[in-house]
Write a protein that holds these residues in place. Sequence first.
Motif, short mmCIF file in Angstrom:
data_model
loop_
_atom_site.label_atom_id
_atom_site.label_comp_id
_atom_site.label_asym_id
_atom_site.label_seq_id
_atom_site.Cartn_x
_atom_site.Cartn_y
_atom_site.Cartn_z
N LEU A 37 0.91 -1.22 0.02
CA LEU A 37 0.04 0.10 -0.02
C LEU A 37 0.90 1.18 0.26
CD1 LEU A 37 -2.72 -0.93 2.45
CD2 LEU A 37 -2.80 -0.99 0.00
N PRO A 38 0.34 2.21 -0.54
CA PRO A 38 1.14 3.70 -0.53
C PRO A 38 1.40 3.94 0.83
CG PRO A 38 -0.39 3.47 -2.53
CD PRO A 38 -0.74 2.50 -1.44
N ASN A 40 0.29 6.18 3.92
CA ASN A 40 -0.78 6.94 4.46
C ASN A 40 -2.29 6.09 4.01
OD1 ASN A 40 0.86 8.72 5.96
ND2 ASN A 40 1.13 9.83 3.98
N VAL A 41 -1.97 5.19 3.27
CA VAL A 41 -3.11 4.21 2.96
C VAL A 41 -3.41 3.20 3.62
CG1 VAL A 41 -4.39 3.14 0.97
CG2 VAL A 41 -3.02 5.09 0.44
N THR A 42 -4.62 2.90 4.30
CA THR A 42 -4.55 1.86 5.27
C THR A 42 -5.71 0.88 4.54
OG1 THR A 42 -6.14 2.88 6.56
CG2 THR A 42 -4.05 2.91 7.12
N ALA A 43 -6.82 1.24 3.89
CA ALA A 43 -7.82 0.46 3.33
C ALA A 43 -8.04 0.84 1.72
CB ALA A 43 -9.03 1.00 4.27
N VAL A 44 -8.08 -0.38 1.26
CA VAL A 44 -8.29 -0.26 -0.29
C VAL A 44 -9.44 -1.24 -0.63
CG1 VAL A 44 -5.93 0.35 -0.73
CG2 VAL A 44 -6.71 -2.04 -0.93
N ASP A 45 -10.06 -0.89 -1.87
CA ASP A 45 -11.12 -1.69 -2.37
C ASP A 45 -10.53 -2.13 -3.98
OD1 ASP A 45 -11.43 0.69 -3.98
OD2 ASP A 45 -13.57 1.10 -2.78
N ASN A 47 -11.05 -0.72 -6.54
CA ASN A 47 -10.37 0.72 -7.35
C ASN A 47 -8.83 0.72 -7.31
OD1 ASN A 47 -12.97 1.78 -8.23
ND2 ASN A 47 -13.17 2.44 -6.28
N PHE A 48 -8.24 0.26 -5.97
CA PHE A 48 -6.89 0.25 -6.03
C PHE A 48 -6.13 -0.50 -7.03
CE2 PHE A 48 -2.75 -1.44 -3.75
CZ PHE A 48 -2.50 -0.10 -3.97
N ALA A 78 -0.69 0.00 -7.55
CA ALA A 78 -0.85 -1.44 -7.02
C ALA A 78 0.18 -2.40 -7.60
CB ALA A 78 -2.30 -1.76 -7.27
#
Length: 209
Positions: A37-38, A40-45, A47-48, A78
């Motif tokens: 994950l980049p 400061n990103v903790t949650a993805v769906d 779209n990532f 990603a």
Amino acid sequence: MAFNTYNKHAIILLLLALVTSHIAHASDPDIISDFILPPNVTAVDGNFFTFTGMRTLVGVDPPTTFTVIKGTKAEFPALDGQSVSYAVLLFPSDSVNPPHTHPRSAELLFLLSGSLEVGFVDTTNKLYTQTLQAGDMFVFPKGLVHFQYNNDATNPALAISAFGSASAGTVSIPSTVFTTGIDEGILAKSFKTDIATVEKIKAGLTPKP
């Protein structure tokens, strides 16, 4: 004495094996998670994991100059850690992708339409060339100087290139040599020409405002 000599040889062979093993397996680093994950990103769906940058190709006229649309980790985060990336290459008639290298990956080119003259130069300065037709594939070995040219005076060409790195890198030979501030006197001596010729080449490579 013989035992010490044997030990020295064994140590040298072991070191050589370690070095060559590292070189042989040099590529994108393996990751120990499913994906990266980049910051400061903790949650993805979903779209990532989706890249829409190639939609610009749909339903548009071919470009008037050689154009590359990249899907690397810079454009598609990603891909970080996944050791894959793509580029779409659009060649108007009589256009060239100048000699360049990809220092971190081989390139596997698939020609979708048109025809291309392609080639690369190995480390012994041997040139390998081929004329590709739609449906053909060609591999450019990692780090070697290569090019593609659409010499058709009428028809465009379209190709997709796959890379075994999320960031293969591109080193353009003309731009690297002539637009990065290398002293003109050095360039003139290196190419056995004069400064006026070097300046003319530089002017041709400088983007127009």
